[in-house]
Design a protein around this motif. Structure first.
Motif, PDB file in Angstrom:
ATOM      1  N   GLN A 275      -1.859   0.901  10.675  1.00  0.00           N
ATOM      2  CA  GLN A 275      -2.693   1.217   9.868  1.00  0.00           C
ATOM      3  C   GLN A 275      -3.090  -0.076   8.900  1.00  0.00           C
ATOM      4  OE1 GLN A 275      -3.681   4.571   8.843  1.00  0.00           O
ATOM      5  NE2 GLN A 275      -3.239   4.773  10.982  1.00  0.00           N
ATOM      6  N   LEU A 276      -2.131  -0.921   9.092  1.00  0.00           N
ATOM      7  CA  LEU A 276      -2.231  -2.385   8.402  1.00  0.00           C
ATOM      8  C   LEU A 276      -1.516  -3.227   9.247  1.00  0.00           C
ATOM      9  CD1 LEU A 276      -3.402  -3.603   5.539  1.00  0.00           C
ATOM     10  CD2 LEU A 276      -1.393  -3.095   4.591  1.00  0.00           C
ATOM     11  N   VAL A 277      -1.992  -4.492   9.110  1.00  0.00           N
ATOM     12  CA  VAL A 277      -1.440  -5.583   9.862  1.00  0.00           C
ATOM     13  C   VAL A 277      -1.379  -6.933   8.904  1.00  0.00           C
ATOM     14  CG1 VAL A 277      -1.696  -7.312  11.767  1.00  0.00           C
ATOM     15  CG2 VAL A 277      -2.290  -4.880  12.097  1.00  0.00           C
ATOM     16  N   TYR A 278      -0.159  -7.423   9.022  1.00  0.00           N
ATOM     17  CA  TYR A 278      -0.153  -8.617   7.958  1.00  0.00           C
ATOM     18  C   TYR A 278      -0.028  -9.935   9.174  1.00  0.00           C
ATOM     19  CZ  TYR A 278       1.612  -5.620   4.308  1.00  0.00           C
ATOM     20  OH  TYR A 278       1.757  -4.633   3.508  1.00  0.00           O
ATOM     21  N   GLY A 316      -2.104   0.320  -1.373  1.00  0.00           N
ATOM     22  CA  GLY A 316      -2.540   1.719  -1.871  1.00  0.00           C
ATOM     23  C   GLY A 316      -3.436   2.178  -0.715  1.00  0.00           C
ATOM     24  N   PHE A 317      -3.884   3.504  -0.924  1.00  0.00           N
ATOM     25  CA  PHE A 317      -4.990   4.093  -0.052  1.00  0.00           C
ATOM     26  C   PHE A 317      -6.395   4.338  -0.666  1.00  0.00           C
ATOM     27  CE2 PHE A 317      -0.463   5.544   0.455  1.00  0.00           C
ATOM     28  CZ  PHE A 317      -0.610   5.920   1.885  1.00  0.00           C
ATOM     29  N   ASN A 318      -7.176   3.867   0.378  1.00  0.00           N
ATOM     30  CA  ASN A 318      -8.592   3.862  -0.107  1.00  0.00           C
ATOM     31  C   ASN A 318      -9.592   4.594   1.053  1.00  0.00           C
ATOM     32  OD1 ASN A 318     -11.259   3.480  -1.151  1.00  0.00           O
ATOM     33  ND2 ASN A 318     -11.243   1.031  -0.906  1.00  0.00           N
ATOM     34  N   ASN A 319     -10.048   5.718   0.655  1.00  0.00           N
ATOM     35  CA  ASN A 319     -10.640   6.715   1.362  1.00  0.00           C
ATOM     36  C   ASN A 319      -9.726   6.915   3.071  1.00  0.00           C
ATOM     37  OD1 ASN A 319     -12.825   7.008  -0.255  1.00  0.00           O
ATOM     38  ND2 ASN A 319     -13.868   5.206   0.385  1.00  0.00           N
ATOM     39  N   GLY A 320      -8.454   6.836   2.775  1.00  0.00           N
ATOM     40  CA  GLY A 320      -7.902   7.322   3.891  1.00  0.00           C
ATOM     41  C   GLY A 320      -7.216   5.920   4.652  1.00  0.00           C
ATOM     42  N   GLN A 321      -7.690   4.809   4.444  1.00  0.00           N
ATOM     43  CA  GLN A 321      -7.050   3.538   4.878  1.00  0.00           C
ATOM     44  C   GLN A 321      -6.178   2.819   3.841  1.00  0.00           C
ATOM     45  OE1 GLN A 321      -8.722   2.589   8.045  1.00  0.00           O
ATOM     46  NE2 GLN A 321      -9.539   4.593   7.874  1.00  0.00           N
ATOM     47  N   LEU A 322      -5.274   1.990   4.477  1.00  0.00           N
ATOM     48  CA  LEU A 322      -4.323   1.223   3.618  1.00  0.00           C
ATOM     49  C   LEU A 322      -4.964   0.050   3.230  1.00  0.00           C
ATOM     50  CD1 LEU A 322      -0.940   1.696   5.525  1.00  0.00           C
ATOM     51  CD2 LEU A 322      -1.946   3.081   3.800  1.00  0.00           C
ATOM     52  N   VAL A 323      -4.706  -0.472   2.037  1.00  0.00           N
ATOM     53  CA  VAL A 323      -5.308  -1.487   1.532  1.00  0.00           C
ATOM     54  C   VAL A 323      -4.085  -2.355   0.828  1.00  0.00           C
ATOM     55  CG1 VAL A 323      -7.074  -2.781   0.014  1.00  0.00           C
ATOM     56  CG2 VAL A 323      -7.655  -0.514   1.287  1.00  0.00           C
ATOM     57  N   GLU A 324      -3.845  -3.744   1.007  1.00  0.00           N
ATOM     58  CA  GLU A 324      -2.869  -4.413   0.568  1.00  0.00           C
ATOM     59  C   GLU A 324      -3.476  -4.483  -0.922  1.00  0.00           C
ATOM     60  OE1 GLU A 324      -0.429  -8.503   0.572  1.00  0.00           O
ATOM     61  OE2 GLU A 324      -1.925  -8.278   2.137  1.00  0.00           O
TER      62      GLU A 324
END
Length: 361
Positions: A275-278, A316-324
């Motif tokens: 869902q999120l990559v660093y 956080g969550f933005n329209n179902g997407q993870l956002v750092e």
């Protein structure tokens, strides 16, 4: 003592307080020092917590005075490299039932083991292994290992690939997996591989490198994990029953010895994408989903501790997407090992240098 975190795009008045976010400022207050890599903090009540130290000892901490008292030290802890006494978790409805993950030494090598114990009146007793995984290896790397419970009191805990990449896609070993068991150590009958003779029945998901953060959101009924990539490619994953998360066939990271990508590709059919990559890596150590009132700007957000880049990572969550969204306390210069919420809704962190700190709103 309080520690401030750097700010950007804040007014001068706000920046003097610390981190500025939608009108809220945060500082860290020192609670205790002198611990030995406090890997996990678990609260008994508002003023008492248990802390596991990677060297193998559990202490009881008074979070008001900062005094800690030694309680218990198992005799078979493999405290080398990334191994040691790891996570602590109380039964959700019974604070006398304590669950502990640790790296256990044996003639086969070291493995990740889940133990149970009784905690009453400041004492730990009846310590015994409840589930010993098949993740034996002579390496001192990638043990996992966090514990969470869902609303049905199912217990989940994570195990890294133990430094052997092929383990991630091998269902005949617990290494590289997130496991799901009953609290008596038995296997739930609805686990995804319960009827697969070529797979271990305790496996809930696989294809993981080293998931050191695990959290269950009781609001959304979702299980989230954060795991170390190699050189780049740390991942936050939404954990779904039976899914394959790719390691080491897919990865967003590179080899430590050169600019060559690990795995066949970043994405692959049949593999659940992160869902999120660093990239670059933050070296994640823990994960919680905060739902509370004391820190309104953090409500409903994932918080991850970072070792390499020494901060609290806010997602956080933005329209179902993870956002750092933010990186808190980057100037603290501390490897943040665990993040936990006290019963009175304070956020606490532990650091590899032996500190326990409280986040002040």
């Amino acid at each position: 003592m309080t520690f401030k975190t750097p700010v950007t795009l804040c007014t001068l008045a706000s920046s003097l307080l610390g981190f500025c976010s939608t009108g809220f400022a945060y500082q860290l207050e020192s609670v205790a020092t002198g611990l030995s890599v406090p890997w996990s903090i678990e609260f008994v009540n508002n003023h008492t917590a248990l802390v596991s130290q990677r060297n193998g000892a559990i202490v009881e901490l008074d979070v008001h005075s900062g005094k800690f008292t030694p309680l218990f030290k198992p005799t078979d802890v493999y405290a080398k490299g990334q191994g040691g006494l790891l996570d602590l978790a109380f039964h959700p409805q019974n604070k006398s039932r304590l669950f502990i993950t640790y790296s256990q030494r044996s003639h086969l090598g070291a493995t990740t083991t889940l133990a149970k114990a009784t905690y009453t009146q400041g004492k730990i007793s009846n310590f015994s292994p409840l589930f010993t995984s098949s993740s034996y290896s002579d390496t001192s790397r990638h043990f996992g290992s966090r514990i969470v419970f869902d609303d049905n009191n199912m217990l989940y805990f994570s195990i890294g690939d133990r430094g052997i990449r092929d383990n991630g896609q091998d269902l005949s070993t617990h290494a590289g997996s997130i496991l799901r068991i009953n609290i008596d150590g038995s296997t739930p009958t609805d686990n995804p591989f319960i009827k697969n003779n070529n797979a271990l029945a305790e496996i809930w998901s696989y294809g993981h490198r080293n998931p050191q953060g695990l959290t269950f959101d009781h609001h959304s009924q979702q299980l989230w994990a954060i795991e170390h990539g190699p050189r780049g490619g740390d991942e936050i994953n939404l954990i779904v029953k039976g899914h394959n998360y790719g390691w080491a066939e897919t990865s967003h990271g590179k080899e430590y010895w050169g600019p060559i990508k690990v795995g066949d590709s970043e994405y692959k059919k049949g593999v659940t994408a992160p869902q999120l990559v660093y990239t670059p890596s933050i070296a994640p150590s823990s994960l919680i989903l905060y739902r509370g009132n004391r820190y309104p700007a953090l409500n409903g957000k994932l918080l991850a501790g970072a070792l390499k880049l020494t901060h609290i990572n806010v997602v956080g969550f933005n329209n179902g997407q993870l956002v750092e969204e933010q990186r808190l306390f980057e100037d603290l210069n501390e490897r943040i090992r665990d993040i936990q919420i006290s019963p009175d809704d304070y956020l606490y962190i532990t650091t590899d240098s032996g500190k326990v700190m409280r986040l002040l709103p």
